[in-house]
Design a protein around this motif. Structure first.
Motif, PDB file in Angstrom:
ATOM      1  N   THR A  61       0.805  -1.220   0.000  1.00 45.09           N
ATOM      2  CA  THR A  61       0.000   0.000   0.000  1.00 45.09           C
ATOM      3  C   THR A  61       0.841   1.274   0.000  1.00 45.09           C
ATOM      4  OG1 THR A  61      -0.083  -0.224   2.410  1.00 45.09           O
ATOM      5  CG2 THR A  61      -1.969  -1.058   1.166  1.00 45.09           C
ATOM      6  N   THR A  62       2.112   1.187   0.347  1.00 43.19           N
ATOM      7  CA  THR A  62       2.927   2.385   0.579  1.00 43.19           C
ATOM      8  C   THR A  62       3.689   2.792  -0.676  1.00 43.19           C
ATOM      9  OG1 THR A  62       3.210   1.730   2.889  1.00 43.19           O
ATOM     10  CG2 THR A  62       4.700   3.415   2.040  1.00 43.19           C
ATOM     11  N   ARG A  63       3.492   4.046  -1.097  1.00 37.45           N
ATOM     12  CA  ARG A  63       4.272   4.583  -2.212  1.00 37.45           C
ATOM     13  C   ARG A  63       5.682   4.941  -1.711  1.00 37.45           C
ATOM     14  NH1 ARG A  63       0.435   5.332  -6.082  1.00 37.45           N
ATOM     15  NH2 ARG A  63      -1.671   5.962  -5.416  1.00 37.45           N
ATOM     16  N   PRO A  64       6.669   5.042  -2.620  1.00 38.61           N
ATOM     17  CA  PRO A  64       8.027   5.382  -2.190  1.00 38.61           C
ATOM     18  C   PRO A  64       8.067   6.665  -1.372  1.00 38.61           C
ATOM     19  CG  PRO A  64       8.033   4.654  -4.476  1.00 38.61           C
ATOM     20  CD  PRO A  64       6.589   4.773  -4.076  1.00 38.61           C
ATOM     21  N   ASN A  65       8.645   6.581  -0.175  1.00 40.26           N
ATOM     22  CA  ASN A  65       8.740   7.738   0.731  1.00 40.26           C
ATOM     23  C   ASN A  65       7.389   8.400   0.965  1.00 40.26           C
ATOM     24  OD1 ASN A  65      11.483   7.309   0.939  1.00 40.26           O
ATOM     25  ND2 ASN A  65      12.014   8.859  -0.586  1.00 40.26           N
ATOM     26  N   SER A  66       6.336   7.577   0.946  1.00 40.80           N
ATOM     27  CA  SER A  66       4.971   8.084   1.165  1.00 40.80           C
ATOM     28  C   SER A  66       4.678   9.276   0.255  1.00 40.80           C
ATOM     29  CB  SER A  66       4.765   8.460   2.635  1.00 40.80           C
ATOM     30  OG  SER A  66       4.859   7.315   3.453  1.00 40.80           O
ATOM     31  N   GLY A  67       5.051   9.127  -1.006  1.00 40.95           N
ATOM     32  CA  GLY A  67       4.761  10.170  -1.990  1.00 40.95           C
ATOM     33  C   GLY A  67       5.615  11.413  -1.852  1.00 40.95           C
ATOM     34  N   GLY A  68       6.761  11.326  -1.176  1.00 45.81           N
ATOM     35  CA  GLY A  68       7.631  12.479  -1.001  1.00 45.81           C
ATOM     36  C   GLY A  68       7.434  13.188   0.327  1.00 45.81           C
ATOM     37  N   ALA A  85      -4.833  -0.991  -3.041  1.00 43.83           N
ATOM     38  CA  ALA A  85      -4.115  -2.156  -2.515  1.00 43.83           C
ATOM     39  C   ALA A  85      -4.564  -2.555  -1.112  1.00 43.83           C
ATOM     40  CB  ALA A  85      -2.613  -1.885  -2.513  1.00 43.83           C
ATOM     41  N   TYR A  86      -5.282  -1.680  -0.414  1.00 45.73           N
ATOM     42  CA  TYR A  86      -5.654  -1.999   0.969  1.00 45.73           C
ATOM     43  C   TYR A  86      -6.459  -3.291   1.086  1.00 45.73           C
ATOM     44  CZ  TYR A  86      -4.160   2.507   2.931  1.00 45.73           C
ATOM     45  OH  TYR A  86      -3.423   3.585   3.361  1.00 45.73           O
ATOM     46  N   GLN A 116      -7.493  -8.204   3.384  1.00 48.12           N
ATOM     47  CA  GLN A 116      -8.457  -9.305   3.332  1.00 48.12           C
ATOM     48  C   GLN A 116      -7.779 -10.666   3.335  1.00 48.12           C
ATOM     49  OE1 GLN A 116     -11.262  -9.017   0.066  1.00 48.12           O
ATOM     50  NE2 GLN A 116     -12.871  -8.290   1.422  1.00 48.12           N
ATOM     51  N   ALA A 117      -6.504 -10.688   3.052  1.00 46.00           N
ATOM     52  CA  ALA A 117      -5.771 -11.953   3.077  1.00 46.00           C
ATOM     53  C   ALA A 117      -5.644 -12.504   4.497  1.00 46.00           C
ATOM     54  CB  ALA A 117      -4.379 -11.762   2.468  1.00 46.00           C
ATOM     55  N   VAL A 118      -5.800 -11.618   5.513  1.00 43.25           N
ATOM     56  CA  VAL A 118      -5.631 -12.074   6.901  1.00 43.25           C
ATOM     57  C   VAL A 118      -6.841 -11.800   7.787  1.00 43.25           C
ATOM     58  CG1 VAL A 118      -3.114 -11.914   6.838  1.00 43.25           C
ATOM     59  CG2 VAL A 118      -4.458  -9.909   7.546  1.00 43.25           C
ATOM     60  N   LEU A 155     -13.453   3.450  -1.105  1.00 43.96           N
ATOM     61  CA  LEU A 155     -12.519   4.304  -1.821  1.00 43.96           C
ATOM     62  C   LEU A 155     -13.279   5.499  -2.379  1.00 43.96           C
ATOM     63  CD1 LEU A 155     -10.301   1.717  -3.746  1.00 43.96           C
ATOM     64  CD2 LEU A 155     -10.084   2.571  -1.406  1.00 43.96           C
ATOM     65  N   VAL A 156     -12.775   6.686  -2.105  1.00 40.07           N
ATOM     66  CA  VAL A 156     -13.456   7.925  -2.474  1.00 40.07           C
ATOM     67  C   VAL A 156     -12.759   8.532  -3.692  1.00 40.07           C
ATOM     68  CG1 VAL A 156     -14.205  10.192  -1.699  1.00 40.07           C
ATOM     69  CG2 VAL A 156     -14.085   8.288  -0.067  1.00 40.07           C
ATOM     70  N   PRO A 157     -13.471   8.721  -4.807  1.00 45.92           N
ATOM     71  CA  PRO A 157     -12.844   9.264  -6.024  1.00 45.92           C
ATOM     72  C   PRO A 157     -12.330  10.699  -5.821  1.00 45.92           C
ATOM     73  CG  PRO A 157     -15.000   8.280  -6.501  1.00 45.92           C
ATOM     74  CD  PRO A 157     -14.889   8.378  -5.010  1.00 45.92           C
TER      75      PRO A 157
END
Length: 329
Positions: free
Chosen positions: A191-198, A287-288, A293-295, A303-305
């Motif tokens: 779920t995490t983007r690189p460096n949380s998106g900067g 990705a959440y 849900q796997a666990v 999810l809000v557009p």
């Protein structure tokens, strides 16, 4: 036989010494630097709310005598659940003021400034030991929870990560429900983007070195800075600039996130609601659900557009979803 034992002990001592030396070199090789203040997250929402009169704060004493600053929004209803909302990294509980006012029609709402944050942080960006946030939240809940009252713990971003950590820790049985707004799961989670998106700028070598020392229960350097935040200069120059927190120690940063096996903490969650914006700059909102849900099958996902990481807090869809979730308690 004695010679063999001595040889083994010597080998182990040398190995530990080498490992410790490597850890210290890693720690010393990296220092905090000046960030640009131009990248990261959109703070236009928090900035626009800066001039709005907020709910006054009160002091709740914790077990070590620290006075936690808390905003309280009473529902006036005997049967209402207790909802505690935990703010995200770098900021403080003021981010929830509008949302808490609305939700107080359905719950008694408490919004703390975590230790190390806000206008009265104690030591800004730091705490005393790993896990102190969980102790602090447990103290707050025990001080304000009515007998038999249902408890929902909610959080945004790192605050959501702290909710997940709390669920998997020694106080997890206190929870009846959880609300996760774009939660931080772990730096290596899908779920995490690189460096949380900067937004987040980790001092990676320091983190590795301190993690090695903590493996041997050496905690003397846990006060060192390992995380910096690219706080917009407009925030730092604004009326609330002195309440921003731009760096975290190792022990605070570790306390603010799920444990290394973050999925074990996720699996320990009570029934929960997760809300995230599809335009989140820090995390991959899509990705959440597959990751979590796997666990666990206890989650509801929304999810809000066209909504970003900070804007999700005040999105009308968020309040509507939380109100529906609270109706179950």
């Amino acid at each position: 036989m004695r010679g063999m034992v001595l040889a083994i002990l010597k080998f182990l001592a040398i190995s530990v010494a080498i490992t410790g030396a490597i850890a210290l070199i890693l720690i010393a090789s990296e220092r905090p630097g000046r960030l640009s203040g131009t990248a990261g997250l959109d703070f236009s929402g928090p900035l626009s709310a800066a001039g709005t009169p907020a709910q006054p704060q009160e002091t709740v004493p914790l077990r070590d005598g620290f006075g936690m600053q808390v905003r309280s929004y009473d529902s006036g209803r005997e049967s209402a659940p207790l909802l505690v909302l935990v703010h995200g990294s770098g900021w403080h509980g003021l981010q929830f003021d509008a949302l808490a006012r609305r939700l107080s029609a359905r719950a008694d709402v408490l919004v703390p400034d975590l230790r190390g944050h806000g206008a009265q942080p104690g030591k800004r960006g730091d705490l005393a030991y790993i896990g102190q946030f969980e102790d602090d939240l447990a103290d707050l809940i025990n001080a304000r929870r009515k007998p038999g009252q249902k408890l929902i713990l909610g959080g945004h971003s790192s605050g959501g990560g702290l909710v997940v950590r709390f669920a998997g820790g020694p106080y997890g049985d206190m929870l009846d429900g959880a609300v996760l707004l774009a939660p931080f799961l772990k730096h290596n989670a899908p779920t995490t983007r690189p460096n949380s998106g900067g937004w987040a700028q980790p001092l990676t070598r320091r983190i590795i070195g301190l993690s090695i020392l903590n493996t041997f229960r050496i905690t003397a350097l846990n006060h060192l800075t390992v995380m910096q935040f690219n706080m917009p200069q407009a925030v730092l120059d604004g009326p609330l600039g002195d309440t921003a927190t731009t760096a975290y120690s190792y022990r605070l940063n570790t306390s603010y996130a799920p444990r290394g096996d973050y999925l074990a903490d996720v699996a320990a969650l009570p029934p929960f609601l997760l809300v995230a914006g599809e335009a989140d700059e820090a995390f991959d909102a899509a990705a959440y659900q597959p990751v979590m849900q796997a666990v666990t099958d206890k989650g509801r996902y929304l999810l809000v557009p066209d909504t970003g990481h900070l804007a999700i807090v005040d999105a009308p869809e968020t309040a509507n979803a939380i109100e529906g979730f609270l109706d179950d308690f």
